[in-house]
Write an enzyme that holds these catalytic residues in place. Structure first.
Site, short mmCIF file in Angstrom:
data_model
loop_
_atom_site.label_atom_id
_atom_site.label_comp_id
_atom_site.label_asym_id
_atom_site.label_seq_id
_atom_site.Cartn_x
_atom_site.Cartn_y
_atom_site.Cartn_z
N HIS A 1 48.30 36.03 48.16
CA HIS A 1 49.02 34.75 48.13
C HIS A 1 49.17 34.21 49.55
O HIS A 1 49.14 34.97 50.51
CB HIS A 1 50.43 34.93 47.55
CG HIS A 1 50.42 35.54 46.19
ND1 HIS A 1 50.16 34.82 45.06
CD2 HIS A 1 50.63 36.82 45.79
CE1 HIS A 1 50.21 35.62 44.02
NE2 HIS A 1 50.50 36.84 44.43
N ASN B 1 43.77 45.24 49.60
CA ASN B 1 44.60 44.13 49.10
C ASN B 1 45.84 44.03 49.97
O ASN B 1 46.50 45.04 50.22
CB ASN B 1 45.09 44.40 47.67
CG ASN B 1 44.03 44.19 46.64
OD1 ASN B 1 42.87 44.44 46.86
ND2 ASN B 1 44.45 43.73 45.48
#
Length: 181
Positions: free
Chosen positions: A81, A98
């Site tokens: 995000h 990630n």
């Protein structure tokens, strides 16, 4: 070292879109993390062209994701995000990592852990986690949200809490790190 197209396609694959132009355009225009990683890859490939660094810097400010030049990032990089993400330029990040929003990967300037982290492949770093110092995060490590890490973490582990606790687990990032390259 992979070429520019292979690196961008490996990142695109991690965003679940495949490798088509349609997938690229969808990821580029709708996923800020991909846009930043795209310009990071282009600017790193064409190091002497200040235009690309200017564009990357603009997206650093726009999305709050600092991925400075000089950072070593493996293929299949994924930023979930937009929002405050800070990565030290001396950090080394492996394949299929990630990173969630609010993550800081920083250095220590003195002491026995002086330096920046090395994060091996297939790792998942949760929201608002902090990794500092010359530490090594092993392969297949899940760092839970709100965790402070300033020590080495062995492979196949979950790190949780503050102070952090290490829990050994095979396939720690199964179902967290998807679309591996």
């Amino acid at each position: 070292m992979k070429n520019l197209k292979q690196l961008i396609l490996s990142d695109l694959t991690r965003y679940g879109g495949g490798k088509s132009w349609k997938a690229f355009l969808r990821a580029y225009f709708f996923i800020p993390g991909f846009r930043v990683s795209f310009w990071f890859r282009v600017a790193s490939h064409y190091r002497r062209n200040p235009l690309y660094w200017f564009i990357l810097r603009r997206y650093h400010y726009k999305y709050g994701i600092e991925l400075p030049k000089g950072t070593k990032v493996g293929e299949g990089f994924y930023i979930g995000h937009s929002g405050r993400v800070i990565i030290n330029p001396e950090a080394k990040i492996g394949k299929n990592v990630n990173i969630a929003t609010g993550v800081t990967i920083g250095c220590e300037n003195r002491g026995e852990r002086k330096g920046a982290p090395t994060i091996e492949g297939n790792c998942w770093i949760g929201t608002n986690s902090v990794i500092v110092g010359n530490v090594k995060i092993g392969e297949d490590v899940l760092i839970a949200p709100l965790t402070f890490v300033n020590f080495d973490v062995p492979a196949h582990s979950i790190v949780i809490g503050n102070p952090a606790k290490i829990i050994h687990k095979e396939n720690a990032t199964k179902d967290y790190v998807e679309n591996k390259v």
